[in-house]
Design an enzyme around this catalytic site. Sequence first.
Site, PDB file in Angstrom:
ATOM      1  N   GLU A  25     -59.327 -64.429   0.313  1.00  0.00           N
ATOM      2  CA  GLU A  25     -57.884 -64.153   0.412  1.00  0.00           C
ATOM      3  C   GLU A  25     -57.599 -63.251   1.600  1.00  0.00           C
ATOM      4  O   GLU A  25     -56.563 -63.371   2.243  1.00  0.00           O
ATOM      5  CB  GLU A  25     -57.380 -63.506  -0.884  1.00  0.00           C
ATOM      6  CG  GLU A  25     -55.866 -63.382  -0.972  1.00  0.00           C
ATOM      7  CD  GLU A  25     -55.283 -62.207  -0.183  1.00  0.00           C
ATOM      8  OE1 GLU A  25     -54.211 -62.370   0.425  1.00  0.00           O
ATOM      9  OE2 GLU A  25     -55.909 -61.131  -0.178  1.00  0.00           O
ATOM     10  N   ASP A  70     -62.673 -61.803  -3.182  1.00  0.00           N
ATOM     11  CA  ASP A  70     -63.313 -61.173  -2.022  1.00  0.00           C
ATOM     12  C   ASP A  70     -62.915 -59.717  -1.845  1.00  0.00           C
ATOM     13  O   ASP A  70     -61.860 -59.275  -2.294  1.00  0.00           O
ATOM     14  CB  ASP A  70     -63.003 -61.957  -0.743  1.00  0.00           C
ATOM     15  CG  ASP A  70     -61.508 -62.078  -0.490  1.00  0.00           C
ATOM     16  OD1 ASP A  70     -60.753 -62.330  -1.456  1.00  0.00           O
ATOM     17  OD2 ASP A  70     -61.071 -61.930   0.669  1.00  0.00           O
TER      18      ASP A  70
END
Length: 405
Positions: free
Chosen positions: A144, A86
């Site tokens: 994350e 991400d």
Amino acid sequence: MEYKIKKSLEELFAQQAHEVLQETIEIRRYLHMHPEIGFDTQNTEKLVREHLAAEGIEILPGKMGVFGLIRGMDSSHMVALRADMDALCLQEENDVPYRSQIPNKMHACGHDGHTAMLLGAAKLLQRNREELPMDVLLIFQPAEEGPNLGGARVMLADLQEKGIAEKIVNIFGLHVFNDYPTGTIGVRHGAGSSSTDEFYIKITGRGGHAGQPHKTVDALSVGAKIVGAMETFMARRIDPNDSAVFSVGIFEAGSAINIVAETAKISGTIRCQKEEVRSYILENMEQIVKGICNAYGAACHIDIVHGLPVLHNDEDATNYAQTVAESIVGADSIIPIEHTMLGAEDFAYFAQAIPACFLNLGSSNVEKGLTCLAHHPKFDFDESAMEYGIRLLCSLAAGISDKTA
């Protein structure tokens, strides 16, 4: 746990990592141009699945993210390698051909590189699967950076439900760091990153005229005493050797200069490197807040949002990972990380359940102007560092000799 790998295989990984570097760079740059945030990483996951499938790597069903499985000699045990996928909500300021094409979204933490490196390593591990002592589980994880508690805990729970987690003898992750030059690897023994908790305190007093303070209960004043008391508590009750932070980010109170505030709101974050210190601070904060409010006739309400746990690097796994890293960059290029990072990393959830090590891959290059640190709108890293990252991931997976590690 010993690092046992044929010298010829180690040399082959070095040669092949160099050969796939340009392809890895192209994957990283594509991901950089098309960032996705949080759990919304469907296009990134599609790319990952396509590359794994092209290599003939088995894709396991999962609730989120992507699980890939490379079969080794022993399928009763496995080693896991994790990469996050991400990006961040940030407008990129770099003037490069591969800059983000999505407004206010940017890979400003290197997760594009992490995903690309694990794909590069997957290609090499699959090519040399007959040399692998056990199966290799590839974990491509969303979120994350959040929201909430991130994606690692969800993917871990998925693995536990499937009975896969119990087969994993070790799990490894890495992160590019512009704190260190390309060609170096940072190793931290023990706590690698901090826990993160949020606190939200509401104080209710009795408002009134500023000229008649004796007829009021000043919530602002009570709040100020709480902040001061907590700062004293942190300075005098926490061992200076135990890194911990109690940081107030928001203090809201008052509406006019001649009105005593009836309510005050205090919120912030607590960061710790030990779970016992974390519990101690939270317990005492509640006692201090309630005690001060009771002493001055105010009411209070406390909300604690428990965040990520401490990321603990297992001693045996870390010793093994350091040996592997030394074989790749040399002992002189290993950087011992002296202090726990007070930022957070949700790899910590994997590390709670599986012996783990999280490594820092040096990625700065002063001559190329690649020195901005993570979460900066001009963050970028030296892509040649990914060659070291691919070799590191491959050797970590291929060098494990003891299935009971």
